[in-house]
Enzyme design. Structure first.
Site, PDB file in Angstrom:
ATOM      1  N   GLU A   1      20.749  46.181  36.297  1.00  0.00           N
ATOM      2  CA  GLU A   1      21.435  45.106  36.392  1.00  0.00           C
ATOM      3  C   GLU A   1      23.072  45.291  36.958  1.00  0.00           C
ATOM      4  O   GLU A   1      24.067  45.367  36.433  1.00  0.00           O
ATOM      5  CB  GLU A   1      21.999  44.863  34.810  1.00  0.00           C
ATOM      6  CG  GLU A   1      20.684  44.788  33.961  1.00  0.00           C
ATOM      7  CD  GLU A   1      20.970  44.831  32.355  1.00  0.00           C
ATOM      8  OE1 GLU A   1      22.218  44.998  32.086  1.00  0.00           O
ATOM      9  OE2 GLU A   1      20.019  44.275  31.652  1.00  0.00           O
ATOM     10  N   PRO A   2      22.961  45.748  38.442  1.00  0.00           N
ATOM     11  CA  PRO A   2      24.359  45.932  38.996  1.00  0.00           C
ATOM     12  C   PRO A   2      25.201  44.837  39.299  1.00  0.00           C
ATOM     13  O   PRO A   2      24.601  43.856  39.386  1.00  0.00           O
ATOM     14  CB  PRO A   2      23.708  46.495  40.360  1.00  0.00           C
ATOM     15  CG  PRO A   2      22.221  45.667  40.560  1.00  0.00           C
ATOM     16  CD  PRO A   2      21.936  45.482  39.225  1.00  0.00           C
TER      17      PRO A   2
ATOM     18  N   ARG B   1      29.057  45.274  39.917  1.00  0.00           N
ATOM     19  CA  ARG B   1      30.227  45.973  40.796  1.00  0.00           C
ATOM     20  C   ARG B   1      29.793  46.426  42.281  1.00  0.00           C
ATOM     21  O   ARG B   1      30.518  46.178  43.287  1.00  0.00           O
ATOM     22  CB  ARG B   1      31.093  46.720  40.011  1.00  0.00           C
ATOM     23  CG  ARG B   1      32.241  47.305  40.367  1.00  0.00           C
ATOM     24  CD  ARG B   1      32.759  48.316  39.693  1.00  0.00           C
ATOM     25  NE  ARG B   1      33.113  48.002  38.151  1.00  0.00           N
ATOM     26  CZ  ARG B   1      34.050  47.674  37.642  1.00  0.00           C
ATOM     27  NH1 ARG B   1      35.217  47.277  38.220  1.00  0.00           N
ATOM     28  NH2 ARG B   1      34.035  47.271  36.179  1.00  0.00           N
TER      29      ARG B   1
ATOM     30  N   GLY C   1      26.349  49.591  36.210  1.00  0.00           N
ATOM     31  CA  GLY C   1      27.558  50.482  35.827  1.00  0.00           C
ATOM     32  C   GLY C   1      27.939  51.443  36.871  1.00  0.00           C
ATOM     33  O   GLY C   1      28.901  52.151  36.942  1.00  0.00           O
TER      34      GLY C   1
ATOM     35  N   TYR D   1      42.982  46.709  32.667  1.00  0.00           N
ATOM     36  CA  TYR D   1      42.311  47.794  32.652  1.00  0.00           C
ATOM     37  C   TYR D   1      43.160  48.824  33.709  1.00  0.00           C
ATOM     38  O   TYR D   1      42.756  49.876  34.251  1.00  0.00           O
ATOM     39  CB  TYR D   1      40.959  47.672  33.673  1.00  0.00           C
ATOM     40  CG  TYR D   1      40.159  46.723  33.221  1.00  0.00           C
ATOM     41  CD1 TYR D   1      39.600  46.599  31.697  1.00  0.00           C
ATOM     42  CD2 TYR D   1      39.458  45.980  34.051  1.00  0.00           C
ATOM     43  CE1 TYR D   1      38.756  45.629  31.234  1.00  0.00           C
ATOM     44  CE2 TYR D   1      38.184  45.143  33.644  1.00  0.00           C
ATOM     45  CZ  TYR D   1      37.884  44.914  32.286  1.00  0.00           C
ATOM     46  OH  TYR D   1      37.130  43.991  31.768  1.00  0.00           O
TER      47      TYR D   1
ATOM     48  N   CYS E   1      54.863  34.722  33.284  1.00  0.00           N
ATOM     49  CA  CYS E   1      56.080  35.108  32.558  1.00  0.00           C
ATOM     50  C   CYS E   1      55.384  36.315  31.611  1.00  0.00           C
ATOM     51  O   CYS E   1      55.409  36.022  30.407  1.00  0.00           O
ATOM     52  CB  CYS E   1      56.518  34.155  31.895  1.00  0.00           C
ATOM     53  SG  CYS E   1      57.213  32.781  33.147  1.00  0.00           S
ATOM     54  N   GLU E   2      55.154  37.229  32.279  1.00  0.00           N
ATOM     55  CA  GLU E   2      54.669  38.363  31.484  1.00  0.00           C
ATOM     56  C   GLU E   2      54.715  39.947  32.198  1.00  0.00           C
ATOM     57  O   GLU E   2      54.621  39.665  33.409  1.00  0.00           O
ATOM     58  CB  GLU E   2      52.993  38.431  31.113  1.00  0.00           C
ATOM     59  CG  GLU E   2      52.590  37.290  30.534  1.00  0.00           C
ATOM     60  CD  GLU E   2      51.947  37.464  29.313  1.00  0.00           C
ATOM     61  OE1 GLU E   2      52.087  38.604  28.949  1.00  0.00           O
ATOM     62  OE2 GLU E   2      51.242  36.698  28.744  1.00  0.00           O
TER      63      GLU E   2
ATOM     64  N   ARG F   1      42.496  42.266  36.551  1.00  0.00           N
ATOM     65  CA  ARG F   1      42.051  43.947  36.145  1.00  0.00           C
ATOM     66  C   ARG F   1      43.244  44.826  36.246  1.00  0.00           C
ATOM     67  O   ARG F   1      43.147  45.556  35.437  1.00  0.00           O
ATOM     68  CB  ARG F   1      41.209  44.008  37.384  1.00  0.00           C
ATOM     69  CG  ARG F   1      39.798  43.396  37.536  1.00  0.00           C
ATOM     70  CD  ARG F   1      38.491  43.918  38.400  1.00  0.00           C
ATOM     71  NE  ARG F   1      38.282  45.172  38.011  1.00  0.00           N
ATOM     72  CZ  ARG F   1      38.614  46.331  38.500  1.00  0.00           C
ATOM     73  NH1 ARG F   1      39.132  46.196  39.603  1.00  0.00           N
ATOM     74  NH2 ARG F   1      38.152  47.647  38.179  1.00  0.00           N
TER      75      ARG F   1
HETATM   76  N1  PLP Z   1      24.902  44.581  32.395  1.00  0.00           N
HETATM   77  C1  PLP Z   1      25.532  44.481  31.260  1.00  0.00           C
HETATM   78  C2  PLP Z   1      24.949  44.272  30.044  1.00  0.00           C
HETATM   79  C3  PLP Z   1      26.909  44.505  31.624  1.00  0.00           C
HETATM   80  O1  PLP Z   1      27.636  44.413  30.176  1.00  0.00           O
HETATM   81  C4  PLP Z   1      27.447  44.780  32.669  1.00  0.00           C
HETATM   82  C5  PLP Z   1      28.915  44.893  32.742  1.00  0.00           C
HETATM   83  O2  PLP Z   1      29.526  45.681  32.172  1.00  0.00           O
HETATM   84  C6  PLP Z   1      26.721  44.877  33.701  1.00  0.00           C
HETATM   85  C7  PLP Z   1      25.326  44.959  33.796  1.00  0.00           C
HETATM   86  C8  PLP Z   1      27.231  45.004  35.192  1.00  0.00           C
HETATM   87  O3  PLP Z   1      28.127  46.170  35.132  1.00  0.00           O
HETATM   88  P1  PLP Z   1      28.265  46.667  36.727  1.00  0.00           P
HETATM   89  O4  PLP Z   1      29.290  45.719  37.339  1.00  0.00           O
HETATM   90  O5  PLP Z   1      29.385  47.948  36.426  1.00  0.00           O
HETATM   91  O6  PLP Z   1      27.344  46.979  37.408  1.00  0.00           O
END
Ligand code: PLP
Length: 422
Positions: free
Chosen positions: A277-278, A280, A242, A321, A347-348, A317
């Site tokens: 769980e990185p 981005r 996140g 978003y 075509c959007e 994106r």
């Molecule tokens: N873990 C879970 C369960 C997710 O849904 C996401 C993405 O939304 C991520 C990790 C990775 O998030 P980010 O790319 O923001 O670090």
């Protein structure tokens, strides 16, 4: 910091001019920097270690960039993988990620996917609801295995950022409440097909303020302590991903060091392994999407459209978003900035990358790069409008390799069959 720099008036990725890749592979094309991927991973790992964390599991979120060469680059440094489908488990394995470094998340895992995860021996299945807990137990019992599970909690905090990528509010579909988590964890301890090992949370993506994360993590700490106090065995706390990245004109997000210090503070003395769980923060600024200007279309009232050969199917994106990507010419022309709308050929009307953006002057044939496109770029690309899936290139120093070629039209058509009655 990333490795996309101007050298002698040309935009390079590490030691390779991006224009050279575009000439050879064609455009649009994604280009990734190995050095940036490696740097982002090691900066985060070192920050977590410096904050006193013992043996943190950094499971790269495969959804952010699922190219096997990218995954392998990270796996070679010891990264694990956070996956959300059997396809992603297979990609992680193909990249050499050890099963005991794979974390399986997602609200709708199928029975077949759960069975595959158990046969593979993934480290942890993050359980998102009570029905899913029961399903995993059944699959575990059928296979004669105890599934190592973590209960994903929805901490009910407002993470900020775009509503479509916020996941930690009670109204979102992800995870269970704290009260349910305690009950499910205790139940799971008595289920023959399950071995609960931890609790998990992930409150959203592109988070630029540590406040909501800290609030969520403190609540998670409380949960771990309550489970301990109930005499339940718990060995892992998964804090999700996140962390946001700077998309040029947005608030500067906290860096990995600040994040790691906060995590170290909040979890001090807790005595469990921490998992992350990185996605981005590792991949976004390690990739660009290179596109070519097809035309400059000027309306009589003066609006200037830059029509590219890249479209929303290649980078969704902005359409999905309202995301901002910095746009840089590969060979900047001299002259005052010009205000453009930058659009694709799909075509959007939604196939608009930006409106009213002052950019250096452009002409048909020029090459540009969408910066910070290494996460949720190629991974979300499609063949909408029957446009060939965008290729991907990985750079290392002065070497580069096509790591996913552009399919030919024949290959695209070969995948389809006429129905027998046609
Ligand atoms: N873990 C879970 C369960 C997710 O849904 C996401 C993405 O939304 C991520 C990790 C990775 O998030 P980010 O790319 O923001 O670090």
């Amino acid at each position: 910091m990333n490795h996309f720099e101007l050298q002698d008036g040309q935009l390079f990725c590490e030691g390779v001019p991006l224009a050279k890749i575009a000439e050879a592979v064609g455009s649009p094309v994604y280009v990734y920097s190995s050095a940036t991927l490696e740097r982002h991973y090691t900066v985060l790992r070192d920050a977590l270690l410096a904050a006193g964390l013992k043996d943190p599991l950094i499971a790269f979120a495969v959804k952010a960039n699922s190219n096997v060469a990218v995954l392998k680059t990270l796996a070679n440094l010891g990264a694990g993988a956070d996956v959300v489908s059997e396809g992603e488990i297979r990609r992680a394995l193909a990249a050499g990620v050890a099963p005991e470094r794979i974390v399986f998340s997602g609200v709708g895992k199928t029975e077949a996917e759960i069975a595959f995860a158990l046969e593979t021996g993934v480290a942890e299945i993050n359980v998102e609801s009570e029905p899913e807990l029961r399903l995993i137990d059944q699959v575990g019992q059928r296979l004669g295995k105890r599934a190592t599970v973590a209960i994903r909690v929805n901490p009910d905090v407002e993470a900020g950022g775009h509503a479509k990528i916020s996941t930690g509010k009670a109204e979102n579909k992800f995870g269970v409440s704290f009260a349910e988590a305690e009950r499910l964890y205790a139940n799971a301890s008595n289920m023959a097909g399950l071995k609960p090992v931890g609790v998990a949370c992930h409150i959203g993506s592109q988070i630029t303020d540590l406040g909501p994360m800290e609030a969520a993590f403190r609540k998670m700490r409380g949960l771990v302590e309550r489970l301990h106090a109930e005499g339940l065995h718990i060995e892992r706390l998964d804090l999700g991903g996140g962390l946001g990245v700077p998309y040029f004109n947005q608030p500067e997000p906290p860096g990995p060091e600040e994040y790691a210090r906060m995590v170290g503070r909040v979890t001090e003395g807790l005595g469990v392994q921490l998992a992350f769980e990185p996605g981005r923060v590792i991949a976004a600024n390690a990739g660009v999407l290179v596109a070519r200007v097809q035309h400059i279309h000027v309306r009589p009232e003066g609006r200037r459209f830059v029509v590219l050969d890249a479209a929303m199917n290649d980078l969704v994106r902005p359409a999905m978003y309202d995301a901002y990507h910095d746009i840089r010419p590969l060979n900047p022309r001299p002259g005052e900035p010009v205000v453009y709308d930058v659009v694709g050929p799909v075509c959007e009307t939604g196939d608009t990358f930006t409106r009213d953006r002052a950019l250096s002057p452009m002409e048909a044939g020029d090459l540009i790069a969408f910066m910070s496109a290494g996460a949720y770029g190629a991974a979300m690309a499609s063949e909408y409008n029957s446009r060939p899936l965008v290729p991907e290139v990985l750079v290392r120093g002065d070497q580069w390799a096509v790591v996913r070629p552009r399919p030919t039209y024949a290959e695209m058509l070969e995948r389809e069959r006429p129905a027998p009655w046609l």
